[in-house]
Motif scaffolding. Structure first.
Motif, short mmCIF file in Angstrom:
data_model
loop_
_atom_site.label_atom_id
_atom_site.label_comp_id
_atom_site.label_asym_id
_atom_site.label_seq_id
_atom_site.Cartn_x
_atom_site.Cartn_y
_atom_site.Cartn_z
N PRO A 237 41.71 49.21 44.95
CA PRO A 237 41.57 47.87 44.38
C PRO A 237 40.36 47.14 44.94
O PRO A 237 39.95 47.37 46.07
CB PRO A 237 42.88 47.18 44.79
CG PRO A 237 43.85 48.29 45.01
CD PRO A 237 43.03 49.40 45.59
N TYR B 39 45.75 43.29 39.25
CA TYR B 39 46.94 42.91 40.00
C TYR B 39 46.76 41.53 40.61
O TYR B 39 45.70 41.24 41.18
CB TYR B 39 47.20 43.91 41.13
CG TYR B 39 47.58 45.29 40.66
CD1 TYR B 39 46.60 46.26 40.45
CD2 TYR B 39 48.91 45.63 40.42
CE1 TYR B 39 46.93 47.53 40.00
CE2 TYR B 39 49.25 46.90 39.97
CZ TYR B 39 48.26 47.83 39.76
OH TYR B 39 48.60 49.08 39.32
N PHE C 257 52.93 41.56 45.39
CA PHE C 257 52.01 41.86 44.31
C PHE C 257 52.72 41.75 42.96
O PHE C 257 53.95 41.86 42.86
CB PHE C 257 51.47 43.29 44.44
CG PHE C 257 50.44 43.45 45.52
CD1 PHE C 257 50.80 43.83 46.81
CD2 PHE C 257 49.09 43.23 45.26
CE1 PHE C 257 49.85 43.98 47.81
CE2 PHE C 257 48.13 43.39 46.24
CZ PHE C 257 48.51 43.75 47.53
N GLN D 196 41.38 47.31 39.58
CA GLN D 196 41.47 48.70 40.01
C GLN D 196 41.11 49.64 38.86
O GLN D 196 41.81 49.70 37.85
CB GLN D 196 42.87 49.03 40.52
CG GLN D 196 42.98 50.42 41.12
CD GLN D 196 44.37 50.74 41.64
OE1 GLN D 196 45.37 50.32 41.05
NE2 GLN D 196 44.43 51.48 42.75
N SER E 113 45.57 35.79 44.93
CA SER E 113 44.36 36.59 44.75
C SER E 113 44.56 37.59 43.61
O SER E 113 45.69 37.88 43.22
CB SER E 113 43.98 37.32 46.05
OG SER E 113 45.11 37.92 46.66
N GLY F 9 53.20 43.40 39.05
CA GLY F 9 53.38 44.76 38.58
C GLY F 9 52.13 45.38 37.98
O GLY F 9 52.09 46.59 37.74
N TYR G 140 43.06 41.40 41.92
CA TYR G 140 42.37 42.65 42.23
C TYR G 140 42.16 43.46 40.96
O TYR G 140 43.03 43.50 40.09
CB TYR G 140 43.20 43.47 43.24
CG TYR G 140 43.43 42.71 44.53
CD1 TYR G 140 44.52 41.84 44.66
CD2 TYR G 140 42.54 42.82 45.60
CE1 TYR G 140 44.72 41.11 45.82
CE2 TYR G 140 42.73 42.09 46.75
CZ TYR G 140 43.82 41.23 46.85
OH TYR G 140 44.01 40.50 48.00
N LEU H 33 38.78 43.17 45.34
CA LEU H 33 39.08 41.74 45.29
C LEU H 33 38.15 41.05 44.30
O LEU H 33 36.94 41.15 44.40
CB LEU H 33 38.91 41.13 46.68
CG LEU H 33 39.13 39.61 46.79
CD1 LEU H 33 40.57 39.25 46.47
CD2 LEU H 33 38.74 39.13 48.18
#
Lengths: 109, 120
Positions: A46, A89, A100, A40, A36, A102, A38, A48
């Motif tokens: 975050p 991310y 996750f 932000q 997935s 970085g 995200y 989706l």
């Protein structure tokens, strides 16, 4: 459990397309289709953008797309807009845990 | 989707226990997993662990020895305890819930996040 590898930053001009890579291993990205992505914005939680490698939740623009090849997943944003400027991310499921990347800072020039 | 809200102290002393609670509102009947995720200032996201609908837990191996996640769904709450904190535990802590999309799952509901600073 190591973090997935993403480029620290990418940039593009309005209207252009960019791609962000997310490299894992055969134990996470390569093994599961639970990748997935995200978005932000500063000071925000975050959001989706992509689930299951390449699916968009309701309400997410068609300009966002995802794919995977081997141990590397990718997020492509087409027709860049100013509001796309944010951190991105990736995440992957792995052996009953989550990992996750970085994070990648996207700058819209 | 569900709505999530974190609460707890914003300042914790080194070596003490960080305790946060996440309150769930909305329809949570289809939700099976409840997670904590953190983000140190200026850094990336780190998954801490989850508790599922039956009370079973799973934790990030790097934090496993210091973590306990519990829930009280009669109150629609789940909680995080992180023991023996240091400055490295300073972060924005998010609670999050996995949505089920066919055969895929992803974190589609997040709290607004709460900053916890570890300092004397």
């Amino acid at each position: 459990q190591s973090a997935l590898t993403q480029p620290a930053s990418v940039s593009g001009s309005p209207g252009q397309s960019i791609t962000i890579s997310c490299t894992g291993t055969s134990s996470d990205v390569g093994r599961y289709n639970f990748v997935s992505w995200y978005q932000q914005h500063p000071g925000k939680a975050p959001k989706l953008m992509i689930y299951g490698v390449s699916n968009r939740p309701s309400g997410v623009s068609y300009r966002f797309s995802g794919s995977k090849s081997g141990n590397t997943a990718s997020l492509t944003i087409s027709g860049l807009q100013a509001d796309d400027e944010a951190d991105y991310y990736c995440s992957s499921y792995t052996s009953a845990t989550w990992v996750f990347g970085g994070g990648t800072m996207l700058t819209v020039l | 989707q569900v709505q999530l809200h974190e609460s707890g102290p914003g300042l914790v002393k080194p070596s003490e226990t960080l305790s946060l609670t996440c309150t769930v509102s909305g329809d949570s009947s289809s939700r099976n997993y409840w997670s904590w995720i953190r983000q140190p200032p200026g850094k990336g996201l780190e998954w801490i662990g989850y508790i599922d609908y039956s009370g079973s837990t799973n934790y990030n191996p790097s934090l496993k020895s210091r973590i306990n996640i519990s829930m009280d769904m009669s109150k629609k709450q789940f909680s995080l305890n992180l023991r023996s904190v240091t400055a490295a535990d300073t972060a924005v802590y998010y609670c999050a819930s996995e949505g089920v999309f066919g055969e895929a799952v992803a974190f589609d509901s997040w709290g607004q996040g709460t900053l916890v600073t570890v300092s004397s």
